[in-house]
Scaffold this motif. Structure first.
Motif, PDB file in Angstrom:
ATOM      1  N   ALA A  97      -6.362  -3.433  11.453  1.00 43.72           N
ATOM      2  CA  ALA A  97      -4.984  -3.390  11.953  1.00 43.72           C
ATOM      3  C   ALA A  97      -4.280  -2.123  11.493  1.00 43.72           C
ATOM      4  CB  ALA A  97      -4.226  -4.618  11.460  1.00 43.72           C
ATOM      5  N   ARG A  98      -4.508  -1.742  10.242  1.00 41.61           N
ATOM      6  CA  ARG A  98      -3.870  -0.536   9.714  1.00 41.61           C
ATOM      7  C   ARG A  98      -4.300   0.696  10.520  1.00 41.61           C
ATOM      8  NH1 ARG A  98      -4.970  -1.628   4.948  1.00 41.61           N
ATOM      9  NH2 ARG A  98      -2.950  -2.429   4.271  1.00 41.61           N
ATOM     10  N   GLN A  99      -5.567   0.767  10.861  1.00 43.40           N
ATOM     11  CA  GLN A  99      -6.059   1.897  11.664  1.00 43.40           C
ATOM     12  C   GLN A  99      -5.400   1.929  13.039  1.00 43.40           C
ATOM     13  OE1 GLN A  99     -10.333   1.584  11.825  1.00 43.40           O
ATOM     14  NE2 GLN A  99     -10.537   1.420   9.604  1.00 43.40           N
ATOM     15  N   VAL A 100      -5.286   0.762  13.666  1.00 47.68           N
ATOM     16  CA  VAL A 100      -4.710   0.699  15.015  1.00 47.68           C
ATOM     17  C   VAL A 100      -3.220   0.993  14.984  1.00 47.68           C
ATOM     18  CG1 VAL A 100      -4.252  -0.801  16.991  1.00 47.68           C
ATOM     19  CG2 VAL A 100      -6.476  -0.888  15.846  1.00 47.68           C
ATOM     20  N   ARG A 105       6.328   5.311   8.005  1.00 47.22           N
ATOM     21  CA  ARG A 105       6.466   5.757   9.397  1.00 47.22           C
ATOM     22  C   ARG A 105       6.252   4.601  10.368  1.00 47.22           C
ATOM     23  NH1 ARG A 105       2.511  10.876   8.401  1.00 47.22           N
ATOM     24  NH2 ARG A 105       4.019  12.368   7.553  1.00 47.22           N
ATOM     25  N   MET A 106       5.235   3.765  10.098  1.00 47.40           N
ATOM     26  CA  MET A 106       4.959   2.640  10.990  1.00 47.40           C
ATOM     27  C   MET A 106       6.122   1.656  11.011  1.00 47.40           C
ATOM     28  SD  MET A 106       0.936   1.642  10.622  1.00 47.40           S
ATOM     29  CE  MET A 106       0.771   1.789   8.845  1.00 47.40           C
ATOM     30  N   VAL A 107       6.658   1.348   9.833  1.00 45.94           N
ATOM     31  CA  VAL A 107       7.752   0.385   9.759  1.00 45.94           C
ATOM     32  C   VAL A 107       8.988   0.928  10.463  1.00 45.94           C
ATOM     33  CG1 VAL A 107       9.343  -0.799   8.192  1.00 45.94           C
ATOM     34  CG2 VAL A 107       6.911  -0.740   7.674  1.00 45.94           C
ATOM     35  N   GLU A 149       1.986  -9.168   7.361  1.00 44.46           N
ATOM     36  CA  GLU A 149       1.052  -9.298   6.250  1.00 44.46           C
ATOM     37  C   GLU A 149       0.668  -7.926   5.693  1.00 44.46           C
ATOM     38  OE1 GLU A 149      -2.000 -11.113   3.679  1.00 44.46           O
ATOM     39  OE2 GLU A 149       0.060 -11.441   4.335  1.00 44.46           O
ATOM     40  N   MET A 150       0.464  -6.966   6.577  1.00 47.10           N
ATOM     41  CA  MET A 150       0.107  -5.622   6.141  1.00 47.10           C
ATOM     42  C   MET A 150       1.217  -5.029   5.274  1.00 47.10           C
ATOM     43  SD  MET A 150      -1.041  -2.451   8.588  1.00 47.10           S
ATOM     44  CE  MET A 150       0.649  -2.151   9.122  1.00 47.10           C
ATOM     45  N   VAL A 151       2.466  -5.216   5.694  1.00 42.56           N
ATOM     46  CA  VAL A 151       3.610  -4.739   4.914  1.00 42.56           C
ATOM     47  C   VAL A 151       3.670  -5.458   3.566  1.00 42.56           C
ATOM     48  CG1 VAL A 151       6.136  -4.671   4.795  1.00 42.56           C
ATOM     49  CG2 VAL A 151       4.966  -4.058   6.920  1.00 42.56           C
ATOM     50  N   SER A 152       3.457  -6.775   3.583  1.00 41.57           N
ATOM     51  CA  SER A 152       3.539  -7.561   2.351  1.00 41.57           C
ATOM     52  C   SER A 152       2.493  -7.137   1.332  1.00 41.57           C
ATOM     53  CB  SER A 152       3.363  -9.051   2.663  1.00 41.57           C
ATOM     54  OG  SER A 152       4.419  -9.526   3.455  1.00 41.57           O
ATOM     55  N   VAL A 153       1.264  -6.914   1.791  1.00 38.43           N
ATOM     56  CA  VAL A 153       0.185  -6.494   0.889  1.00 38.43           C
ATOM     57  C   VAL A 153       0.535  -5.167   0.227  1.00 38.43           C
ATOM     58  CG1 VAL A 153      -2.206  -5.703   0.781  1.00 38.43           C
ATOM     59  CG2 VAL A 153      -1.638  -7.779   2.042  1.00 38.43           C
ATOM     60  N   ILE A 193       4.298   8.813  -2.748  1.00 46.43           N
ATOM     61  CA  ILE A 193       3.637   9.925  -2.059  1.00 46.43           C
ATOM     62  C   ILE A 193       2.207   9.615  -1.641  1.00 46.43           C
ATOM     63  CG2 ILE A 193       5.064  11.616  -3.284  1.00 46.43           C
ATOM     64  CD1 ILE A 193       2.596  12.290  -4.994  1.00 46.43           C
ATOM     65  N   ARG A 194       1.738   8.394  -1.892  1.00 46.43           N
ATOM     66  CA  ARG A 194       0.397   8.034  -1.423  1.00 46.43           C
ATOM     67  C   ARG A 194       0.347   8.176   0.096  1.00 46.43           C
ATOM     68  NH1 ARG A 194      -0.428   2.118  -3.726  1.00 46.43           N
ATOM     69  NH2 ARG A 194       0.369   1.923  -1.612  1.00 46.43           N
ATOM     70  N   PRO A 195      -0.695   8.792   0.633  1.00 44.54           N
ATOM     71  CA  PRO A 195      -0.773   8.960   2.097  1.00 44.54           C
ATOM     72  C   PRO A 195      -0.632   7.654   2.859  1.00 44.54           C
ATOM     73  CG  PRO A 195      -2.447  10.297   1.029  1.00 44.54           C
ATOM     74  CD  PRO A 195      -1.820   9.464  -0.048  1.00 44.54           C
ATOM     75  N   GLU A 196      -1.249   6.583   2.334  1.00 49.02           N
ATOM     76  CA  GLU A 196      -1.161   5.304   3.037  1.00 49.02           C
ATOM     77  C   GLU A 196       0.255   4.730   2.992  1.00 49.02           C
ATOM     78  OE1 GLU A 196      -3.309   4.463  -0.965  1.00 49.02           O
ATOM     79  OE2 GLU A 196      -3.163   6.074   0.536  1.00 49.02           O
ATOM     80  N   HIS A 197       0.998   5.050   1.918  1.00 46.00           N
ATOM     81  CA  HIS A 197       2.376   4.568   1.840  1.00 46.00           C
ATOM     82  C   HIS A 197       3.280   5.349   2.797  1.00 46.00           C
ATOM     83  CE1 HIS A 197       5.898   2.676   0.150  1.00 46.00           C
ATOM     84  NE2 HIS A 197       6.446   3.854  -0.023  1.00 46.00           N
ATOM     85  N   ILE A 198       3.081   6.659   2.842  1.00 49.10           N
ATOM     86  CA  ILE A 198       3.840   7.477   3.798  1.00 49.10           C
ATOM     87  C   ILE A 198       3.573   6.990   5.221  1.00 49.10           C
ATOM     88  CG2 ILE A 198       4.043   9.784   4.800  1.00 49.10           C
ATOM     89  CD1 ILE A 198       5.435   9.576   2.121  1.00 49.10           C
ATOM     90  N   ALA A 199       2.308   6.702   5.518  1.00 47.47           N
ATOM     91  CA  ALA A 199       1.956   6.203   6.852  1.00 47.47           C
ATOM     92  C   ALA A 199       2.631   4.873   7.137  1.00 47.47           C
ATOM     93  CB  ALA A 199       0.441   6.071   6.974  1.00 47.47           C
TER      94      ALA A 199
END
Length: 218
Positions: free
Chosen positions: A28-31, A117-119, A69-73, A108-114
């Motif tokens: 889901a994160r990739q999509v 943006r998604m949220v 769920e992705m946001v919560s994790v 500044i973690r790349p996954e957090h920045i991503a």
């Protein structure tokens, strides 16, 4: 926190956190990163996760619940990183430096920045996701830091004679300096360790000039 956000939070927390669920969340994160919230679909997520659509629906009723769920994790992991400090430490300067560095390391973690943006992209059509992110992220961090600052005020180490939550927000905003926004807008690379330490040290000095007892006595 609204009832709707609370219900989404409960739904996101339900169920075993097994390997299959983690595979689905990674797919889901990739999509969501590639397609955005609007462009994502359960079909695409199932393919990316390598599971059948039927299996996907065993875990999540719809993409809104999956996104939640992705946001919560992410928020739970971030909270563990930010909140790992000693409430009873009497060295306020060192503790604020540590809190600030932990906070920026998470931000500044790349996954957090991503994820930010998604949220932000999803919040207009799915405002509950934005509310959940805010409640579990910024508001949780401010509340946790406020509790520490309140103890330091009671111990006479800080002099905060206004809203303690506002003072906590001031500090976390000072810590961000010019470190986070360039990443959000893809306008610069990640800061190095020296830049982070220098920015946080400056934030600590400025904060203590306003709220430190030594500054008040000078």
């Amino acid at each position: 926190m609204s009832d709707q956000v609370r219900e989404l939070h409960k739904a996101a927390a339900a169920g075993a956190d097994g390997p299959k669920k983690r595979e689905i969340l990674e797919g889901a994160r990739q999509v969501f990163r590639a397609e955005g919230f609007d462009g994502a679909s359960m079909d695409k997520i199932a393919r990316a996760a390598g599971v059948s659509k039927g299996t996907l629906y065993v875990y999540f009723r719809n993409k809104e619940e999956l996104f939640t769920e992705m946001v919560s994790v992410d928020r739970r992991e971030a909270a563990e990183q930010l909140c790992n400090f000693d409430d009873d430490s009497g060295d306020v300067t060192a503790m604020l430096q540590q809190v600030g560095e932990n906070f920026i390391a998470m931000m500044i973690r790349p996954e957090h920045i991503a994820l930010i943006r998604m949220v932000m992209g999803a919040a207009e059509k799915f405002p509950e996701a934005g509310q959940l992110f805010f409640e579990m992220g910024p508001r949780c961090g401010i509340g946790r830091l406020s509790a520490y600052l309140e103890k330091q005020v009671a111990a006479g180490r800080l002099a905060i004679d206004e809203d303690i939550e506002l003072a906590a927000a001031h500090f976390l905003n000072l810590c961000q300096g010019n470190l986070v926004k360039p990443l959000l807008f893809n306008a610069g690379g990640a800061p190095d360790r020296q830049q982070i330490e220098r920015t946080i040290a400056s934030a600590v000095r400025m904060f203590l000039k306003s709220y430190g007892t030594a500054a008040r006595q000078a």
